[in-house]
Scaffold this motif. Structure first.
Motif, PDB file in Angstrom:
ATOM      1  N   ALA A  19       0.824  -1.206   0.000  1.00 30.98           N
ATOM      2  CA  ALA A  19       0.000   0.000   0.000  1.00 30.98           C
ATOM      3  C   ALA A  19       0.861   1.260   0.000  1.00 30.98           C
ATOM      4  CB  ALA A  19      -0.926  -0.009   1.209  1.00 30.98           C
ATOM      5  N   VAL A  20       1.903   1.265   0.826  1.00 28.07           N
ATOM      6  CA  VAL A  20       2.792   2.421   0.886  1.00 28.07           C
ATOM      7  C   VAL A  20       3.449   2.656  -0.469  1.00 28.07           C
ATOM      8  CG1 VAL A  20       4.953   3.304   1.865  1.00 28.07           C
ATOM      9  CG2 VAL A  20       3.233   2.268   3.358  1.00 28.07           C
ATOM     10  N   LYS A  34      -8.109  -3.417  -4.653  1.00 24.10           N
ATOM     11  CA  LYS A  34      -7.731  -4.502  -5.567  1.00 24.10           C
ATOM     12  C   LYS A  34      -6.276  -4.355  -5.990  1.00 24.10           C
ATOM     13  CE  LYS A  34     -10.702  -5.942  -8.577  1.00 24.10           C
ATOM     14  NZ  LYS A  34     -11.596  -6.052  -9.777  1.00 24.10           N
ATOM     15  N   ASP A  35      -5.837  -3.115  -6.254  1.00 22.19           N
ATOM     16  CA  ASP A  35      -4.437  -2.875  -6.606  1.00 22.19           C
ATOM     17  C   ASP A  35      -3.512  -3.370  -5.493  1.00 22.19           C
ATOM     18  OD1 ASP A  35      -5.169  -1.630  -8.977  1.00 22.19           O
ATOM     19  OD2 ASP A  35      -5.132   0.378  -8.095  1.00 22.19           O
ATOM     20  N   ILE A  36      -3.865  -3.029  -4.275  1.00 18.70           N
ATOM     21  CA  ILE A  36      -3.023  -3.384  -3.127  1.00 18.70           C
ATOM     22  C   ILE A  36      -2.995  -4.900  -2.936  1.00 18.70           C
ATOM     23  CG2 ILE A  36      -2.717  -3.119  -0.639  1.00 18.70           C
ATOM     24  CD1 ILE A  36      -4.150  -0.383  -0.923  1.00 18.70           C
ATOM     25  N   ALA A  37      -4.146  -5.536  -3.053  1.00 20.42           N
ATOM     26  CA  ALA A  37      -4.223  -6.989  -2.877  1.00 20.42           C
ATOM     27  C   ALA A  37      -3.354  -7.708  -3.896  1.00 20.42           C
ATOM     28  CB  ALA A  37      -5.667  -7.453  -2.985  1.00 20.42           C
ATOM     29  N   GLY A  43      -5.553 -12.701  -2.592  1.00 17.55           N
ATOM     30  CA  GLY A  43      -6.807 -12.584  -3.311  1.00 17.55           C
ATOM     31  C   GLY A  43      -7.497 -11.257  -3.061  1.00 17.55           C
ATOM     32  N   ASP A  44      -8.330 -10.862  -4.024  1.00 13.89           N
ATOM     33  CA  ASP A  44      -9.034  -9.582  -3.917  1.00 13.89           C
ATOM     34  C   ASP A  44      -9.906  -9.506  -2.671  1.00 13.89           C
ATOM     35  OD1 ASP A  44      -7.822  -9.021  -6.293  1.00 13.89           O
ATOM     36  OD2 ASP A  44      -9.636  -9.190  -7.529  1.00 13.89           O
ATOM     37  N   PHE A  51      -7.890  -5.503   6.476  1.00 16.65           N
ATOM     38  CA  PHE A  51      -8.220  -4.075   6.508  1.00 16.65           C
ATOM     39  C   PHE A  51      -9.501  -3.858   5.708  1.00 16.65           C
ATOM     40  CE2 PHE A  51      -3.557  -4.347   6.715  1.00 16.65           C
ATOM     41  CZ  PHE A  51      -3.318  -3.653   7.898  1.00 16.65           C
ATOM     42  N   PRO A  52     -10.561  -3.344   6.330  1.00 19.70           N
ATOM     43  CA  PRO A  52     -11.819  -3.140   5.616  1.00 19.70           C
ATOM     44  C   PRO A  52     -11.806  -1.976   4.638  1.00 19.70           C
ATOM     45  CG  PRO A  52     -12.018  -2.375   7.879  1.00 19.70           C
ATOM     46  CD  PRO A  52     -10.691  -3.060   7.778  1.00 19.70           C
ATOM     47  N   THR A  53     -10.904  -0.998   4.833  1.00 19.68           N
ATOM     48  CA  THR A  53     -10.850   0.182   3.965  1.00 19.68           C
ATOM     49  C   THR A  53      -9.404   0.636   3.789  1.00 19.68           C
ATOM     50  OG1 THR A  53     -11.017   1.777   5.780  1.00 19.68           O
ATOM     51  CG2 THR A  53     -13.096   0.971   4.828  1.00 19.68           C
ATOM     52  N   LYS A  54      -9.178   1.517   2.828  1.00 19.09           N
ATOM     53  CA  LYS A  54      -7.853   2.106   2.646  1.00 19.09           C
ATOM     54  C   LYS A  54      -7.466   2.975   3.843  1.00 19.09           C
ATOM     55  CE  LYS A  54      -8.596   4.064  -1.347  1.00 19.09           C
ATOM     56  NZ  LYS A  54      -8.309   4.897  -2.550  1.00 19.09           N
TER      57      LYS A  54
END
Length: 278
Positions: A19-20, A34-37, A43-44, A51-54
């Protein structure tokens, strides 16, 4: 197959690292869960188990960074024998050192916090509670050694320190001086004022004014850099000239000599660690 705690922690850290990296390059709004996963190799749907949100990912990063910095500070050789100001300076330095490699990302986090402050403040961060406990223990040790006068607001001092730390980080993000010299001066002056005030027994004034100044003024004053440093220099001179209260018929013992501060990252090491730092 059921994953172990170690595997779960490794996945969590990989999510944070991915994510960073993505948010630094693409921005917070330009990066999806999805990008981070996919960057983390999971998996997506799996990412939502961690983490439920960004926003929660960002908060998770901050929590980890502060906890690691606190651990590093407490493990500094001879730390238990440091004076109060040195302990607080070492802790503040450790936080900045841990954020240094991700300085550009931290700048985005600051913008996000200004845009949605409640999403940052509402989280019950473990690091926040640990900071409160650590600062309270620092004050207790300083009282026991006779370094400062007894104070009755140790319970709120940690909360004030977290606000102070946020202000220091904001100042540091805009610091273009060599090896962040202005930030080093800010920390030295501001903590010097605090400790001298405690030594002078002006605890009630700190209690009345400290929360207001730190919560309401620190971020605004950070925009006026030279003015803030000048104010702190004046405050340290004023408070330092105040006589310390006498104790039960005898003069208060002189404050012990300060220990040398831990070295800050050099300009060379900073340039190697920073990712696209302005």
């Amino acid at each position: 197959m059921k994953t172990t705690r170690q595997q779960q922690e490794a996945t969590r850290r990989q999510i944070l690292a991915s994510a960073v990296d993505l948010m630094t390059r693409q921005g917070f709004d330009g990066t999806t869960m999805k990008d981070i996963a996919r960057a983390a190799g999971i998996g997506d749907a799996t990412i939502y188990k961690y983490f439920p949100t960004k926003d929660r990912i960002v908060v998770g990063y901050l929590d980890d960074a502060v906890q690691q910095a606190l651990d590093a500070a407490l493990q500094t050789p001879g730390f238990a024998g440091y004076q109060l100001q040195e302990k607080l300076q070492r802790l503040t330095d450790a936080v900045l050192e841990h954020l240094l490699a991700d300085r550009e990302f931290v700048a985005q986090v600051r913008t996000l916090a200004q845009r949605s402050p409640l999403s940052m403040l509402a989280e019950p961060l473990a690091a926040r509670q640990r900071l409160r406990e650590a600062v309270a223990s620092f004050l207790e040790a300083a009282e026991a050694s006779g370094e400062i006068e007894p104070c009755d607001f140790k319970g709120v001092a940690g909360s004030l320190y977290t606000d102070y730390l946020a202000g220091v980080v904001t100042y540091w993000l805009g610091d273009t001086s060599d090896e962040f010299a202005d930030t080093a001066q800010l920390v030295d002056l501001s903590l010097g004022v605090l400790v001298q005030t405690l030594r002078s027994g002006l605890v009630n004034r700190v209690l009345q004014l400290g929360g207001f100044v730190l919560r309401s003024q620190m971020a605004r004053m950070a925009q006026h850099r030279s003015g803030l440093l000048g104010l702190l220099q004046l405050a340290r001179q004023t408070v330092g000239s105040a006589p310390r209260r006498e104790q039960a018929g005898e003069d208060a013992p002189p404050a012990p000599a300060r220990k040398p501060r831990a070295a800050r990252p050099s300009a060379a090491s900073a340039s190697k660690k920073r990712k696209g730092t302005p």
